[in-house]
Design a protein around this motif. Structure first.
Motif, PDB file in Angstrom:
ATOM      1  N   LYS A  70     -24.949  40.725 -24.796  1.00  0.00           N
ATOM      2  CA  LYS A  70     -26.018  40.202 -24.146  1.00  0.00           C
ATOM      3  C   LYS A  70     -27.064  39.898 -24.879  1.00  0.00           C
ATOM      4  O   LYS A  70     -27.869  38.622 -24.891  1.00  0.00           O
ATOM      5  N   ASN A  71     -27.277  40.507 -26.090  1.00  0.00           N
ATOM      6  CA  ASN A  71     -28.234  40.137 -27.123  1.00  0.00           C
ATOM      7  C   ASN A  71     -27.915  38.771 -27.676  1.00  0.00           C
ATOM      8  O   ASN A  71     -28.915  37.990 -27.831  1.00  0.00           O
ATOM      9  N   GLU A  72     -26.476  38.614 -27.962  1.00  0.00           N
ATOM     10  CA  GLU A  72     -26.168  37.391 -28.270  1.00  0.00           C
ATOM     11  C   GLU A  72     -26.537  36.052 -27.222  1.00  0.00           C
ATOM     12  O   GLU A  72     -27.020  35.004 -27.888  1.00  0.00           O
ATOM     13  N   GLU A  73     -26.248  36.487 -26.102  1.00  0.00           N
ATOM     14  CA  GLU A  73     -26.537  35.533 -25.216  1.00  0.00           C
ATOM     15  C   GLU A  73     -27.885  35.035 -25.000  1.00  0.00           C
ATOM     16  O   GLU A  73     -28.562  34.070 -24.863  1.00  0.00           O
ATOM     17  N   LEU A  74     -28.759  36.249 -25.221  1.00  0.00           N
ATOM     18  CA  LEU A  74     -30.170  35.849 -25.276  1.00  0.00           C
ATOM     19  C   LEU A  74     -30.816  35.455 -26.301  1.00  0.00           C
ATOM     20  O   LEU A  74     -31.775  34.627 -26.411  1.00  0.00           O
ATOM     21  N   ARG A  75     -29.965  35.515 -27.646  1.00  0.00           N
ATOM     22  CA  ARG A  75     -30.504  34.725 -28.534  1.00  0.00           C
ATOM     23  C   ARG A  75     -30.037  33.340 -28.445  1.00  0.00           C
ATOM     24  O   ARG A  75     -30.839  32.417 -28.797  1.00  0.00           O
ATOM     25  N   ARG A  76     -28.882  32.948 -27.839  1.00  0.00           N
ATOM     26  CA  ARG A  76     -28.466  31.738 -27.748  1.00  0.00           C
ATOM     27  C   ARG A  76     -29.563  31.123 -26.408  1.00  0.00           C
ATOM     28  O   ARG A  76     -29.823  29.894 -26.669  1.00  0.00           O
ATOM     29  N   LYS A  78     -32.511  31.856 -26.106  1.00  0.00           N
ATOM     30  CA  LYS A  78     -33.826  31.572 -26.823  1.00  0.00           C
ATOM     31  C   LYS A  78     -33.909  30.378 -27.670  1.00  0.00           C
ATOM     32  O   LYS A  78     -34.641  29.652 -27.598  1.00  0.00           O
ATOM     33  N   GLU A  79     -32.675  30.171 -28.584  1.00  0.00           N
ATOM     34  CA  GLU A  79     -32.562  29.092 -29.397  1.00  0.00           C
ATOM     35  C   GLU A  79     -32.687  27.622 -28.275  1.00  0.00           C
ATOM     36  O   GLU A  79     -33.297  26.634 -28.682  1.00  0.00           O
ATOM     37  N   GLU A  80     -31.929  27.886 -27.187  1.00  0.00           N
ATOM     38  CA  GLU A  80     -31.982  26.670 -26.200  1.00  0.00           C
ATOM     39  C   GLU A  80     -33.372  26.510 -25.525  1.00  0.00           C
ATOM     40  O   GLU A  80     -33.703  25.210 -25.455  1.00  0.00           O
ATOM     41  N   ALA A  81     -33.896  27.563 -25.288  1.00  0.00           N
ATOM     42  CA  ALA A  81     -35.409  27.322 -24.845  1.00  0.00           C
ATOM     43  C   ALA A  81     -36.339  26.964 -25.846  1.00  0.00           C
ATOM     44  O   ALA A  81     -37.008  26.005 -25.663  1.00  0.00           O
ATOM     45  N   SER A  82     -36.062  27.289 -27.253  1.00  0.00           N
ATOM     46  CA  SER A  82     -37.001  26.566 -28.219  1.00  0.00           C
ATOM     47  C   SER A  82     -36.600  25.211 -28.559  1.00  0.00           C
ATOM     48  O   SER A  82     -37.419  24.325 -28.528  1.00  0.00           O
ATOM     49  N   GLN A  83     -35.283  24.959 -28.464  1.00  0.00           N
ATOM     50  CA  GLN A  83     -34.913  23.498 -28.599  1.00  0.00           C
ATOM     51  C   GLN A  83     -35.529  22.868 -27.636  1.00  0.00           C
ATOM     52  O   GLN A  83     -36.035  21.494 -27.774  1.00  0.00           O
ATOM     53  N   SER A  84     -35.432  23.280 -26.290  1.00  0.00           N
ATOM     54  CA  SER A  84     -35.896  22.473 -25.144  1.00  0.00           C
ATOM     55  C   SER A  84     -37.500  22.238 -25.134  1.00  0.00           C
ATOM     56  O   SER A  84     -37.991  21.148 -25.066  1.00  0.00           O
ATOM     57  N   ASN A  85     -38.047  23.388 -25.455  1.00  0.00           N
ATOM     58  CA  ASN A  85     -39.560  23.420 -26.029  1.00  0.00           C
ATOM     59  C   ASN A  85     -39.995  22.306 -27.024  1.00  0.00           C
ATOM     60  O   ASN A  85     -40.900  21.549 -26.780  1.00  0.00           O
ATOM     61  N   LYS A  86     -39.269  22.345 -27.876  1.00  0.00           N
ATOM     62  CA  LYS A  86     -39.300  21.265 -29.045  1.00  0.00           C
ATOM     63  C   LYS A  86     -39.266  20.060 -28.517  1.00  0.00           C
ATOM     64  O   LYS A  86     -39.891  18.967 -28.796  1.00  0.00           O
ATOM     65  N   ASN A  87     -38.097  19.674 -27.661  1.00  0.00           N
ATOM     66  CA  ASN A  87     -37.976  18.180 -26.894  1.00  0.00           C
ATOM     67  C   ASN A  87     -38.947  17.882 -26.049  1.00  0.00           C
ATOM     68  O   ASN A  87     -39.360  16.873 -26.166  1.00  0.00           O
ATOM     69  N   PHE A  88     -39.445  18.873 -25.163  1.00  0.00           N
ATOM     70  CA  PHE A  88     -40.499  18.569 -24.307  1.00  0.00           C
ATOM     71  C   PHE A  88     -41.858  18.320 -25.153  1.00  0.00           C
ATOM     72  O   PHE A  88     -42.668  17.572 -24.799  1.00  0.00           O
TER      73      PHE A  88
END
Length: 167
Positions: A70-76, A78-88
């Motif tokens: 679950k921690n690994e999934e949350l990290r992924r 978070k990374e996706e959200a961070s990347q999405s936030n960067k793209n936005f």
């Protein structure tokens, strides 16, 4: 006889000593047997506790594995959200730049339109003045022609605005 009594007494003493020794050994053996039974019971209890702890450790291990996944999934995520936030953020910057350009074009066009409206109004006024001048020139020319025209003809009367009753 003395020897016999001495031998019988000596054998009695030896026999009492041996009986005492046998009873003493029997008591020691019973105590050892009781300790052995208690030790085996304690070992069984400790084995059961160990088995119980093993199952707890295994369940905790499974819990740790699921928590880690679950921690690994949350990290992924978070990374996706961070990347999405960067793209936005990049898209927002691009949109802001485009908006600024469009606003600039709009203000330029508004300026040009207002200038054209002002020029249009001026042109309209000039055209209106020219039309009035031309109308006045036509009226003046018509008056000059009316002075020389034969009023008996219908076209001349229309041109000069003379009605038949006024003739």
């Amino acid at each position: 006889m003395k020897i016999v009594v001495a031998l019988v007494s000596l054998s009695m003493v030896i026999m009492v000593g041996m009986v005492f020794q046998a009873v003493h050994q029997e008591i020691k053996m019973r105590k050892a047997k009781n300790r052995m039974v208690e030790s085996s019971l304690e070992v069984k209890r400790k084995e059961e506790a160990i088995v119980e702890l093993k199952t707890k450790i295994e369940s905790l291990g499974q819990t740790i594995k699921t928590t880690n996944s679950k921690n690994e999934e949350l990290r992924r995520k978070k990374e996706e959200a961070s990347q999405s936030n960067k793209n936005f953020g990049e898209r927002l910057g691009t949109c802001s730049n485009e908006k600024a350009e469009i606003v600039k074009k709009k203000t330029d066009l508004t300026k040009i339109i207002s200038e054209l409206k002002a020029n249009h109004e001026q042109s309209k006024e000039k055209a209106s003045e020219e039309i009035q001048n031309l109308k006045q020139q036509i009226l003046d020319r018509d008056k000059a022609i009316c002075a020389f025209v034969d009023t008996t003809k219908e076209e001349a009367r229309k041109l000069c605005g003379i009605s038949e009753s006024s003739r």
